[in-house]
Design a protein around this motif. Sequence first.
Motif, PDB file in Angstrom:
ATOM      1  N   ARG A  58       0.857  -1.174   0.000  1.00  0.00           N
ATOM      2  CA  ARG A  58       0.000   0.000   0.000  1.00  0.00           C
ATOM      3  C   ARG A  58       0.900   1.233   0.000  1.00  0.00           C
ATOM      4  O   ARG A  58       1.997   1.188   0.545  1.00  0.00           O
ATOM      5  N   LEU A  66       3.918   0.517   2.546  1.00  0.00           N
ATOM      6  CA  LEU A  66       3.658  -0.358   3.680  1.00  0.00           C
ATOM      7  C   LEU A  66       3.297  -1.731   3.134  1.00  0.00           C
ATOM      8  O   LEU A  66       2.450  -1.853   2.251  1.00  0.00           O
ATOM      9  N   MET A  79      -7.887  -8.352  -3.627  1.00  0.00           N
ATOM     10  CA  MET A  79      -7.944  -6.943  -4.022  1.00  0.00           C
ATOM     11  C   MET A  79      -8.216  -6.836  -5.521  1.00  0.00           C
ATOM     12  O   MET A  79      -8.952  -5.971  -5.975  1.00  0.00           O
ATOM     13  N   SER A  82     -11.687  -7.860  -6.277  1.00  0.00           N
ATOM     14  CA  SER A  82     -12.503  -6.743  -5.881  1.00  0.00           C
ATOM     15  C   SER A  82     -12.509  -5.658  -6.954  1.00  0.00           C
ATOM     16  O   SER A  82     -13.548  -5.117  -7.303  1.00  0.00           O
ATOM     17  N   GLU A  91      -6.031  -0.450  -5.778  1.00  0.00           N
ATOM     18  CA  GLU A  91      -5.661   0.320  -4.593  1.00  0.00           C
ATOM     19  C   GLU A  91      -4.302  -0.110  -4.066  1.00  0.00           C
ATOM     20  O   GLU A  91      -3.800   0.453  -3.110  1.00  0.00           O
ATOM     21  N   TYR A 128     -11.603 -14.097  -0.359  1.00  0.00           N
ATOM     22  CA  TYR A 128     -11.973 -12.878   0.361  1.00  0.00           C
ATOM     23  C   TYR A 128     -11.793 -13.074   1.856  1.00  0.00           C
ATOM     24  O   TYR A 128     -11.250 -12.218   2.550  1.00  0.00           O
ATOM     25  N   LEU A 132      -9.313 -10.819   4.062  1.00  0.00           N
ATOM     26  CA  LEU A 132      -9.800  -9.995   5.172  1.00  0.00           C
ATOM     27  C   LEU A 132      -9.033 -10.344   6.446  1.00  0.00           C
ATOM     28  O   LEU A 132      -8.646  -9.464   7.210  1.00  0.00           O
ATOM     29  N   MET A 135      -5.635  -8.873   6.355  1.00  0.00           N
ATOM     30  CA  MET A 135      -5.717  -7.438   6.609  1.00  0.00           C
ATOM     31  C   MET A 135      -5.883  -7.182   8.104  1.00  0.00           C
ATOM     32  O   MET A 135      -5.288  -6.253   8.653  1.00  0.00           O
ATOM     33  N   ILE A 139      -3.509  -5.040  10.527  1.00  0.00           N
ATOM     34  CA  ILE A 139      -3.999  -3.983  11.408  1.00  0.00           C
ATOM     35  C   ILE A 139      -3.565  -4.244  12.845  1.00  0.00           C
ATOM     36  O   ILE A 139      -3.099  -3.342  13.542  1.00  0.00           O
ATOM     37  N   ILE A 142       0.156  -3.204  13.158  1.00  0.00           N
ATOM     38  CA  ILE A 142       0.495  -1.784  13.205  1.00  0.00           C
ATOM     39  C   ILE A 142      -0.210  -1.054  14.338  1.00  0.00           C
ATOM     40  O   ILE A 142       0.305  -0.073  14.849  1.00  0.00           O
TER      41      ILE A 142
ATOM     42  N   LEU B  68     -12.580  -0.342  13.709  1.00  0.00           N
ATOM     43  CA  LEU B  68     -12.197  -0.637  12.337  1.00  0.00           C
ATOM     44  C   LEU B  68     -12.954   0.247  11.349  1.00  0.00           C
ATOM     45  O   LEU B  68     -12.362   0.949  10.555  1.00  0.00           O
ATOM     46  N   TYR B 128     -17.930  -7.241   0.024  1.00  0.00           N
ATOM     47  CA  TYR B 128     -16.525  -7.549   0.269  1.00  0.00           C
ATOM     48  C   TYR B 128     -15.634  -6.418  -0.230  1.00  0.00           C
ATOM     49  O   TYR B 128     -14.706  -5.985   0.449  1.00  0.00           O
ATOM     50  N   HIS B 129     -15.936  -5.979  -1.422  1.00  0.00           N
ATOM     51  CA  HIS B 129     -15.170  -4.894  -2.019  1.00  0.00           C
ATOM     52  C   HIS B 129     -15.159  -3.674  -1.097  1.00  0.00           C
ATOM     53  O   HIS B 129     -14.105  -3.138  -0.756  1.00  0.00           O
ATOM     54  N   ARG B 131     -15.823  -3.494   2.065  1.00  0.00           N
ATOM     55  CA  ARG B 131     -15.191  -3.747   3.354  1.00  0.00           C
ATOM     56  C   ARG B 131     -13.681  -3.766   3.233  1.00  0.00           C
ATOM     57  O   ARG B 131     -12.970  -3.232   4.069  1.00  0.00           O
ATOM     58  N   LEU B 132     -13.184  -4.360   2.163  1.00  0.00           N
ATOM     59  CA  LEU B 132     -11.738  -4.342   1.951  1.00  0.00           C
ATOM     60  C   LEU B 132     -11.244  -2.908   1.841  1.00  0.00           C
ATOM     61  O   LEU B 132     -10.212  -2.548   2.397  1.00  0.00           O
ATOM     62  N   ASN B 133     -12.008  -2.083   1.169  1.00  0.00           N
ATOM     63  CA  ASN B 133     -11.603  -0.692   1.041  1.00  0.00           C
ATOM     64  C   ASN B 133     -11.661   0.054   2.376  1.00  0.00           C
ATOM     65  O   ASN B 133     -10.792   0.872   2.661  1.00  0.00           O
ATOM     66  N   MET B 135     -11.148  -1.336   5.205  1.00  0.00           N
ATOM     67  CA  MET B 135      -9.992  -1.826   5.947  1.00  0.00           C
ATOM     68  C   MET B 135      -8.729  -1.116   5.479  1.00  0.00           C
ATOM     69  O   MET B 135      -7.867  -0.770   6.281  1.00  0.00           O
ATOM     70  N   LEU B 136      -8.624  -0.911   4.182  1.00  0.00           N
ATOM     71  CA  LEU B 136      -7.464  -0.201   3.647  1.00  0.00           C
ATOM     72  C   LEU B 136      -7.398   1.201   4.219  1.00  0.00           C
ATOM     73  O   LEU B 136      -6.327   1.678   4.597  1.00  0.00           O
ATOM     74  N   GLU B 137      -8.537   1.829   4.288  1.00  0.00           N
ATOM     75  CA  GLU B 137      -8.552   3.193   4.814  1.00  0.00           C
ATOM     76  C   GLU B 137      -8.130   3.217   6.285  1.00  0.00           C
ATOM     77  O   GLU B 137      -7.397   4.102   6.717  1.00  0.00           O
ATOM     78  N   THR B 138      -8.610   2.214   7.010  1.00  0.00           N
ATOM     79  CA  THR B 138      -8.198   2.091   8.403  1.00  0.00           C
ATOM     80  C   THR B 138      -6.691   1.921   8.511  1.00  0.00           C
ATOM     81  O   THR B 138      -6.032   2.566   9.332  1.00  0.00           O
ATOM     82  N   ILE B 139      -6.163   1.062   7.663  1.00  0.00           N
ATOM     83  CA  ILE B 139      -4.714   0.831   7.668  1.00  0.00           C
ATOM     84  C   ILE B 139      -3.980   2.119   7.322  1.00  0.00           C
ATOM     85  O   ILE B 139      -2.999   2.481   7.971  1.00  0.00           O
ATOM     86  N   ASP B 140      -4.456   2.818   6.321  1.00  0.00           N
ATOM     87  CA  ASP B 140      -3.843   4.101   5.964  1.00  0.00           C
ATOM     88  C   ASP B 140      -3.782   5.014   7.177  1.00  0.00           C
ATOM     89  O   ASP B 140      -2.764   5.629   7.463  1.00  0.00           O
TER      90      ASP B 140
END
Lengths: 210, 210
Positions: A58, A66, A79, A82, A91, A128, A132, A135, A139, A142, B68, B128-129, B131-133, B135-140
């Motif tokens: 990412r 990361l 991903m 997705s 992404e 998926y 998840l 991921m 999380i 980190i 999350l 799923y799509h 939620r994965l996104n 999660m990515l935002e959370t990670i960011d």
Amino acid sequence: MIQELQNNYGHLFEAPLLNEINRVGTFKEVPEDFKIIEIGEYVKVMPLLVSGAIKILREDNDGDELLLYFLEKGDTCAMTLSCCIGQTKSEIRAIAETDAKLIMIPIEKMEEWSEKYKSWRRFVFESYHNRLNEMLETIDSIAFLKMDERLIKYLIKKAKISNDNSIYSTHQEIAYELHTSRVVISRLLKKLESLGKIELHRSHILINNI
Amino acid sequence: MIQELQNNYGHLFEAPLLNEINRVGTFKEVPEDFKIIEIGEYVKVMPLLVSGAIKILREDNDGDELLLYFLEKGDTCAMTLSCCIGQTKSEIRAIAETDAKLIMIPIEKMEEWSEKYKSWRRFVFESYHNRLNEMLETIDSIAFLKMDERLIKYLIKKAKISNDNSIYSTHQEIAYELHTSRVVISRLLKKLESLGKIELHRSHILINNI
DNA sequence: CATCTACTGTAACTTTAGTTACACAAAGCT
DNA sequence: AGCTTTGTGTAACTAAAGTTACAGTAGATG
């Protein structure tokens, strides 16, 4: 190709599906560090990994990286799935961690097979699910771990992926993937060495007993 | 029930599927702070959210929490999906952020509908799509942002979710969700107040112009 | 209304991580 | 060989976040 397919996915997919994959999929071999997917690209094929490993990264606005997780044989990139479905840009970045062999499936097949094959649906859902969970683990690392613990987890994972207790990376490369600075990594690695857990060499870390 | 269903999912699902959902689903209303799913539980129903919001939380070994993401109407919990399919325990906790209305679907229907209804497959994949996104935002956020920026994002999101620019939380509650300490949050909030971005009251934060 | 509890504000301090700077050594190149 | 590039070690400093401690105050409760 049929052999690689059979070995890795034979137990997952029913025969007619395997045949279809064999017919429409294209086999691809990529070397270590090959960039398979770039951030912002539209994804038109879905990769099934048959050997090797892929790392999923990412990036933030400043270009800092990361590491999210690794894919291994039998995995596919959720991903990408997705993105395929949503017709959106990627992404993430996918880089071959080792030399790798892939079967590339055109995305049109996704929907078709989801209707036709129960085993395909299972596979997609399971991918998926796995992603998840990866991921979540990322999380956890980190959010809840300090850098020294993250580093240890990273070293263990990296060694496992390459099936070798030597890691051929520079401190700088490790720092990128954990999104920290080289100095921090050198410092922590030195501490691990003084505890006898690893041995440090130029561009090479030997894992003793973490 | 049919009305809530029609309003929120009418445009997504074809009529026969809506009828089936109406037939096998059970309607449920839960108050704010109601625990919908607990970590470690086996999940036997899949919730479709028709109104309100749900927060999804992760916990580490020491019992420390981390928010999350939020679910809003029209969403379902991909984590739950994932658990349903894999028959595994829940990795997350789901709490009603506001009063909420849900339609609970027995998990057996998942597979059946995935075969029968294209719109259901779309919905599941899209969940799923999304939620994965998330999660990515959370990670960011946790990887790339500092606490002050995370706090601002949190406040904005929270205000948006409740559709109100007042947030009725204590500093301690915010600290839990961002996995930091109360003192840190008080400090940062005070700074935001002195910049005129928010107003602080007891158990109540008013957002001015973040 | 007197007391108690929960919430907030703030100071002082520690720890962890990030930054800057520089020395030195190993490998690569001409 | 001599020069350059790349990788590592370390010190000294700054910044951010976490911790401890305590005071003050708004609400809740008896």
